[in-house]
Each structure stands twice: as C-alpha cells, then as structure tokens.
Design a protein around this motif. Structure first.
Motif, mmCIF file in Angstrom:
data_model
loop_
_atom_site.group_PDB
_atom_site.id
_atom_site.type_symbol
_atom_site.label_atom_id
_atom_site.label_comp_id
_atom_site.label_asym_id
_atom_site.label_seq_id
_atom_site.Cartn_x
_atom_site.Cartn_y
_atom_site.Cartn_z
ATOM 1 N N TRP A 201 0.857 -1.188 0.000
ATOM 2 C CA TRP A 201 0.000 0.000 0.000
ATOM 3 C C TRP A 201 0.890 1.233 0.000
ATOM 4 C CZ3 TRP A 201 -5.278 0.360 2.767
ATOM 5 C CH2 TRP A 201 -6.079 -0.713 2.382
ATOM 6 N N GLU A 202 0.517 2.239 -0.799
ATOM 7 C CA GLU A 202 1.326 3.447 -0.926
ATOM 8 C C GLU A 202 0.625 4.640 -0.272
ATOM 9 O OE1 GLU A 202 3.929 2.707 -4.922
ATOM 10 O OE2 GLU A 202 1.965 3.646 -5.188
ATOM 11 N N HIS B 14 -3.657 7.609 1.609
ATOM 12 C CA HIS B 14 -3.432 6.444 0.752
ATOM 13 C C HIS B 14 -3.592 6.917 -0.685
ATOM 14 C CE1 HIS B 14 -4.377 2.636 -1.286
ATOM 15 N NE2 HIS B 14 -3.625 2.102 -0.342
ATOM 16 N N LEU B 15 -2.702 6.496 -1.581
ATOM 17 C CA LEU B 15 -2.710 7.019 -2.940
ATOM 18 C C LEU B 15 -3.855 6.506 -3.800
ATOM 19 C CD1 LEU B 15 1.068 7.123 -3.908
ATOM 20 C CD2 LEU B 15 -0.362 8.907 -2.912
ATOM 21 N N ALA B 16 -4.388 5.316 -3.494
ATOM 22 C CA ALA B 16 -5.429 4.746 -4.356
ATOM 23 C C ALA B 16 -6.832 4.849 -3.767
ATOM 24 C CB ALA B 16 -5.114 3.278 -4.665
ATOM 25 N N GLU B 17 -6.950 4.988 -2.474
ATOM 26 C CA GLU B 17 -8.256 5.032 -1.823
ATOM 27 C C GLU B 17 -8.760 6.470 -1.761
ATOM 28 O OE1 GLU B 17 -10.060 2.424 -0.550
ATOM 29 O OE2 GLU B 17 -8.537 1.018 -1.228
ATOM 30 N N GLU B 18 -10.040 6.645 -1.976
ATOM 31 C CA GLU B 18 -10.616 7.977 -1.887
ATOM 32 C C GLU B 18 -11.598 8.089 -0.728
ATOM 33 O OE1 GLU B 18 -11.935 9.634 -5.531
ATOM 34 O OE2 GLU B 18 -10.250 8.826 -6.651
ATOM 35 N N ASP B 19 -11.605 7.107 0.173
ATOM 36 C CA ASP B 19 -12.569 7.120 1.268
ATOM 37 C C ASP B 19 -11.937 7.534 2.591
ATOM 38 O OD1 ASP B 19 -11.067 4.906 1.811
ATOM 39 O OD2 ASP B 19 -12.736 3.501 1.918
ATOM 40 N N GLY B 20 -10.834 8.270 2.546
ATOM 41 C CA GLY B 20 -10.239 8.797 3.768
ATOM 42 C C GLY B 20 -9.219 7.906 4.442
ATOM 43 N N VAL B 21 -8.793 6.822 3.811
ATOM 44 C CA VAL B 21 -7.759 5.970 4.400
ATOM 45 C C VAL B 21 -6.469 6.776 4.448
ATOM 46 C CG1 VAL B 21 -6.388 3.875 4.126
ATOM 47 C CG2 VAL B 21 -8.824 3.851 3.588
ATOM 48 N N ARG B 22 -5.886 6.829 5.654
ATOM 49 C CA ARG B 22 -4.656 7.603 5.805
ATOM 50 C C ARG B 22 -3.880 7.142 7.025
ATOM 51 N NH1 ARG B 22 -6.204 13.104 5.369
ATOM 52 N NH2 ARG B 22 -4.054 13.588 5.806
ATOM 53 N N LEU B 23 -2.632 7.565 7.088
ATOM 54 C CA LEU B 23 -1.795 7.307 8.252
ATOM 55 C C LEU B 23 -2.136 8.326 9.341
ATOM 56 C CD1 LEU B 23 1.657 6.871 6.465
ATOM 57 C CD2 LEU B 23 0.102 5.070 7.258
ATOM 58 N N ARG B 24 -1.923 7.939 10.594
ATOM 59 C CA ARG B 24 -2.147 8.859 11.698
ATOM 60 C C ARG B 24 -0.871 9.669 11.902
ATOM 61 N NH1 ARG B 24 -3.317 7.543 18.027
ATOM 62 N NH2 ARG B 24 -3.613 9.702 18.648
ATOM 63 N N GLY B 25 -1.001 10.978 11.803
ATOM 64 C CA GLY B 25 0.163 11.839 11.882
ATOM 65 C C GLY B 25 0.201 12.722 13.108
ATOM 66 N N PHE B 26 1.402 13.239 13.396
ATOM 67 C CA PHE B 26 1.632 14.114 14.529
ATOM 68 C C PHE B 26 2.530 15.259 14.091
ATOM 69 C CE2 PHE B 26 0.833 9.876 16.069
ATOM 70 C CZ PHE B 26 -0.110 10.079 17.053
ATOM 71 N N GLU B 27 2.379 16.391 14.741
ATOM 72 C CA GLU B 27 3.194 17.561 14.451
ATOM 73 C C GLU B 27 4.622 17.343 14.934
ATOM 74 O OE1 GLU B 27 3.511 22.257 15.742
ATOM 75 O OE2 GLU B 27 1.806 21.062 16.439
ATOM 76 N N VAL B 28 5.577 17.799 14.118
ATOM 77 C CA VAL B 28 6.994 17.734 14.479
ATOM 78 C C VAL B 28 7.520 19.156 14.584
ATOM 79 C CG1 VAL B 28 9.301 16.973 13.763
ATOM 80 C CG2 VAL B 28 7.307 15.548 13.273
ATOM 81 N N ARG B 29 8.295 19.405 15.616
ATOM 82 C CA ARG B 29 8.952 20.709 15.771
ATOM 83 C C ARG B 29 10.444 20.479 15.985
ATOM 84 N NH1 ARG B 29 4.929 23.610 20.126
ATOM 85 N NH2 ARG B 29 3.002 23.083 19.045
ATOM 86 N N ILE B 30 11.242 21.347 15.372
ATOM 87 C CA ILE B 30 12.687 21.309 15.555
ATOM 88 C C ILE B 30 13.068 22.543 16.360
ATOM 89 C CG2 ILE B 30 14.949 21.217 14.433
ATOM 90 C CD1 ILE B 30 13.126 18.802 13.802
#
Length: 125
Positions: A91-92, A100-116
């Motif tokens: 899966w990409e 997700h590159l092929a799904e249009e129903d909201g499939v995605r990775l769970r992300g978090f904010e990064v600060r440097i």
C-alpha cells in the motif's frame, strides 16, 4: 517539555535533527506508540508506524515515488521521495499528507506535528 493544559499538546523529545539526513527517517517510541520521523526537504513528518490495512510496520517500508495517472501504455513516474510503501502488501501513502494514494474514502496514516528546536526533534501529542 509540557506546553500547557487543556487542548494544548505536550512536546516529546525524540532525537537530534542532525542525525536524520534529508530523505532519512528515524523510528522512535512516544507514549507507547511507535512513530516514524521523516525528513523530506526542509519539512519534518511523524506518522504512526501502523498501516491501516493490516497493522504492518508501515514506516519501515521503502520511500520512493510512484506511477502517476497517465494515458494507456504511458507510465509517468512522480512524487519521487514522497511515497511510503508498506513493506507487507505494498500500500502506498503520500509522505506529505499521510493519504493512501489509491483510496478515496479517507484511508490515511495517523500523523503528529513535528517541531525542531535547537537541533532537537520534538513530537507534539
């Protein structure tokens, strides 16, 4: 390092920015979650290391590009170094958005904010 109370997030140190080259990644653990920290250009991204398809360690997959929409028998390559491919089933996901590159129903990775801050990487949770 706490940033306050209420809906404000807490910053968790996870390493030094100088240890992660452009195009690189670092797998860390924060609050019992394994996260992949990615450095792409001048941006930083943190994704939970769980593929929404089958709970694979997605952040350990190949960072690459992908075939872009094109005409029949034409194979246009794009998004170089902006695609994370799950190591189990291929899966990409877009590294910049988590989608997700092929799904249009909201499939995605769970992300978090990064600060440097002063070469130190922090994840806001």
């Amino acid at each position: 390092m706490a940033t306050g109370t209420g809906k404000e997030k807490t910053l968790y140190p996870v390493g030094l920015a100088s240890e992660v080259p452009d195009g690189g990644r670092k797998i860390v653990e924060v609050k019992g979650m394994e996260l992949g920290i990615f450095h792409i250009g001048d941006k930083w991204y943190a994704w939970r290391n769980v593929c929404p398809h089958a709970a694979a360690p997605v952040c350990e997959g190949v960072v690459c590009g992908t075939r872009m929409p094109s005409l029949v028998y034409e194979y246009a390559y794009g998004k170089d170094r902006e695609v994370l491919r799950c190591p189990w089933h291929g899966w990409e996901f877009d590294l910049l958005t988590g989608k997700h590159l092929a799904e249009e129903d909201g499939v995605r990775l769970r992300g978090f904010e990064v600060r440097i801050i002063n070469d130190e990487i922090f994840v806001a949770i």
